[in-house]
Design a protein around this motif. Sequence first.
Motif, PDB file in Angstrom:
ATOM      1  N   LYS A 172       0.947  -1.576   0.159  1.00 48.38           N
ATOM      2  CA  LYS A 172       0.328  -0.269  -0.212  1.00 48.38           C
ATOM      3  C   LYS A 172       0.810   1.085   0.048  1.00 48.38           C
ATOM      4  O   LYS A 172       0.065   1.874  -0.829  1.00 48.38           O
ATOM      5  N   ASN A 173       1.782   0.938   0.845  1.00 48.44           N
ATOM      6  CA  ASN A 173       2.728   2.245   0.499  1.00 48.44           C
ATOM      7  C   ASN A 173       3.656   2.554  -0.497  1.00 48.44           C
ATOM      8  O   ASN A 173       3.821   3.841  -0.569  1.00 48.44           O
ATOM      9  N   GLU A 174       3.774   1.160  -1.530  1.00 48.99           N
ATOM     10  CA  GLU A 174       4.362   2.119  -2.221  1.00 48.99           C
ATOM     11  C   GLU A 174       3.606   2.096  -3.361  1.00 48.99           C
ATOM     12  O   GLU A 174       3.471   2.987  -4.467  1.00 48.99           O
ATOM     13  N   ILE A 175       2.517   1.537  -3.465  1.00 43.17           N
ATOM     14  CA  ILE A 175       1.262   1.905  -4.693  1.00 43.17           C
ATOM     15  C   ILE A 175       0.964   3.527  -4.356  1.00 43.17           C
ATOM     16  O   ILE A 175       0.335   4.382  -5.035  1.00 43.17           O
ATOM     17  N   LYS A 176       0.786   3.884  -3.136  1.00 43.95           N
ATOM     18  CA  LYS A 176       0.636   5.884  -2.501  1.00 43.95           C
ATOM     19  C   LYS A 176       1.321   6.407  -2.978  1.00 43.95           C
ATOM     20  O   LYS A 176       1.196   6.943  -3.892  1.00 43.95           O
ATOM     21  N   ASN A 177       2.503   5.912  -3.153  1.00 41.10           N
ATOM     22  CA  ASN A 177       3.432   6.952  -3.684  1.00 41.10           C
ATOM     23  C   ASN A 177       3.552   6.481  -5.035  1.00 41.10           C
ATOM     24  O   ASN A 177       4.055   7.964  -5.685  1.00 41.10           O
ATOM     25  N   VAL A 178       3.620   5.738  -5.627  1.00 42.03           N
ATOM     26  CA  VAL A 178       3.204   5.671  -7.342  1.00 42.03           C
ATOM     27  C   VAL A 178       2.351   6.632  -7.884  1.00 42.03           C
ATOM     28  O   VAL A 178       2.612   7.071  -8.688  1.00 42.03           O
ATOM     29  N   LEU A 179       1.206   6.837  -7.417  1.00 42.28           N
ATOM     30  CA  LEU A 179      -0.381   7.303  -7.698  1.00 42.28           C
ATOM     31  C   LEU A 179      -0.023   8.715  -7.522  1.00 42.28           C
ATOM     32  O   LEU A 179      -0.345   8.932  -8.126  1.00 42.28           O
ATOM     33  N   GLU A 180       0.965   9.137  -6.624  1.00 37.77           N
ATOM     34  CA  GLU A 180       1.290   9.959  -6.709  1.00 37.77           C
ATOM     35  C   GLU A 180       2.029  11.087  -7.152  1.00 37.77           C
ATOM     36  O   GLU A 180       1.993  11.904  -6.570  1.00 37.77           O
ATOM     37  N   ASP A 181       3.120  10.705  -7.937  1.00 38.54           N
ATOM     38  CA  ASP A 181       3.738  10.981  -8.780  1.00 38.54           C
ATOM     39  C   ASP A 181       3.468  10.833 -10.299  1.00 38.54           C
ATOM     40  O   ASP A 181       2.884  10.504 -10.704  1.00 38.54           O
ATOM     41  N   ILE A 182       3.220  12.607  -9.807  1.00 36.99           N
ATOM     42  CA  ILE A 182       2.449  13.159 -11.104  1.00 36.99           C
ATOM     43  C   ILE A 182       2.960  12.681 -12.801  1.00 36.99           C
ATOM     44  O   ILE A 182       2.678  13.234 -13.902  1.00 36.99           O
ATOM     45  N   THR A 183       4.409  12.154 -12.557  1.00 41.78           N
ATOM     46  CA  THR A 183       5.158  12.134 -13.800  1.00 41.78           C
ATOM     47  C   THR A 183       5.272  10.898 -14.544  1.00 41.78           C
ATOM     48  O   THR A 183       5.523  10.978 -15.306  1.00 41.78           O
ATOM     49  N   ILE A 184       4.722  10.090 -13.791  1.00 42.10           N
ATOM     50  CA  ILE A 184       4.674   8.329 -13.963  1.00 42.10           C
ATOM     51  C   ILE A 184       4.031   8.744 -15.684  1.00 42.10           C
ATOM     52  O   ILE A 184       2.796   8.965 -16.022  1.00 42.10           O
ATOM     53  N   PRO A 185       4.069   7.648 -16.377  1.00 38.47           N
ATOM     54  CA  PRO A 185       3.033   7.673 -17.971  1.00 38.47           C
ATOM     55  C   PRO A 185       1.514   6.928 -17.467  1.00 38.47           C
ATOM     56  O   PRO A 185       2.089   5.798 -16.305  1.00 38.47           O
ATOM     57  N   ASP A 186       1.326   6.810 -18.694  1.00 37.56           N
ATOM     58  CA  ASP A 186      -0.115   6.473 -18.073  1.00 37.56           C
ATOM     59  C   ASP A 186      -0.209   4.820 -18.073  1.00 37.56           C
ATOM     60  O   ASP A 186      -1.000   4.308 -17.449  1.00 37.56           O
ATOM     61  N   SER A 187       0.788   4.344 -19.390  1.00 37.00           N
ATOM     62  CA  SER A 187       0.900   1.693 -18.573  1.00 37.00           C
ATOM     63  C   SER A 187       0.982   2.605 -17.040  1.00 37.00           C
ATOM     64  O   SER A 187       0.605   1.485 -16.850  1.00 37.00           O
ATOM     65  N   VAL A 188       1.532   3.098 -16.436  1.00 44.93           N
ATOM     66  CA  VAL A 188       2.091   2.703 -15.111  1.00 44.93           C
ATOM     67  C   VAL A 188       0.615   2.966 -14.472  1.00 44.93           C
ATOM     68  O   VAL A 188       0.137   2.431 -13.702  1.00 44.93           O
ATOM     69  N   ARG A 189      -0.105   4.423 -14.303  1.00 50.82           N
ATOM     70  CA  ARG A 189      -0.629   4.769 -13.589  1.00 50.82           C
ATOM     71  C   ARG A 189      -2.081   4.055 -14.032  1.00 50.82           C
ATOM     72  O   ARG A 189      -2.771   3.718 -12.884  1.00 50.82           O
ATOM     73  N   TYR A 190      -2.106   3.493 -15.441  1.00 52.54           N
ATOM     74  CA  TYR A 190      -3.213   2.327 -15.374  1.00 52.54           C
ATOM     75  C   TYR A 190      -3.426   1.180 -14.334  1.00 52.54           C
ATOM     76  O   TYR A 190      -4.000   0.623 -13.816  1.00 52.54           O
ATOM     77  N   TRP A 191      -2.183   0.235 -14.835  1.00 55.49           N
ATOM     78  CA  TRP A 191      -2.116  -0.727 -13.781  1.00 55.49           C
ATOM     79  C   TRP A 191      -1.667  -0.398 -12.150  1.00 55.49           C
ATOM     80  O   TRP A 191      -2.358  -1.340 -11.811  1.00 55.49           O
TER      81      TRP A 191
END
Length: 123
Positions: free
Chosen positions: A63-82
């Motif tokens: 959950k902590n890692e999901i939170k960190n990645v989801l709150e990163d506005i620079t991630i590509p759409d492919s990452v954000r989707y999954w």
Amino acid sequence: MPSDNNLTQEIIDEYDDVRKFFIKNPDKKAIELFLRSFGEGDGWGVYQLVEDFFYQCSDTDVKNEIKNVLEDITIPDSVRYWVTQTAADFNDEMLRNGLEISLQSKNIDIKDAAKDAIDLLDE
């Protein structure tokens, strides 16, 4: 990972072998690496199986890692989707801010995944 259009059997087999290794040998450090690994498409069906690794790890760590990645506005759409899809399976209020970012996406698939995950939070 490359987009599905550029995948080869060798690349996806190696990715799947790494996934299977970490299922048998869970390591907290691999959570973020997998969360940020998704390319455009479904990885020829392998991306759906990455959650098997997450289930071998501490819920809190995932959950902590999901939170960190989801709150990163620079991630590509492919990452954000999954990662948005994965957030629904690790349903937690701490993910709401990141899911709200996903909800603002112009990509309808990301937006729909975010709506589903937020609906689960609101139940």
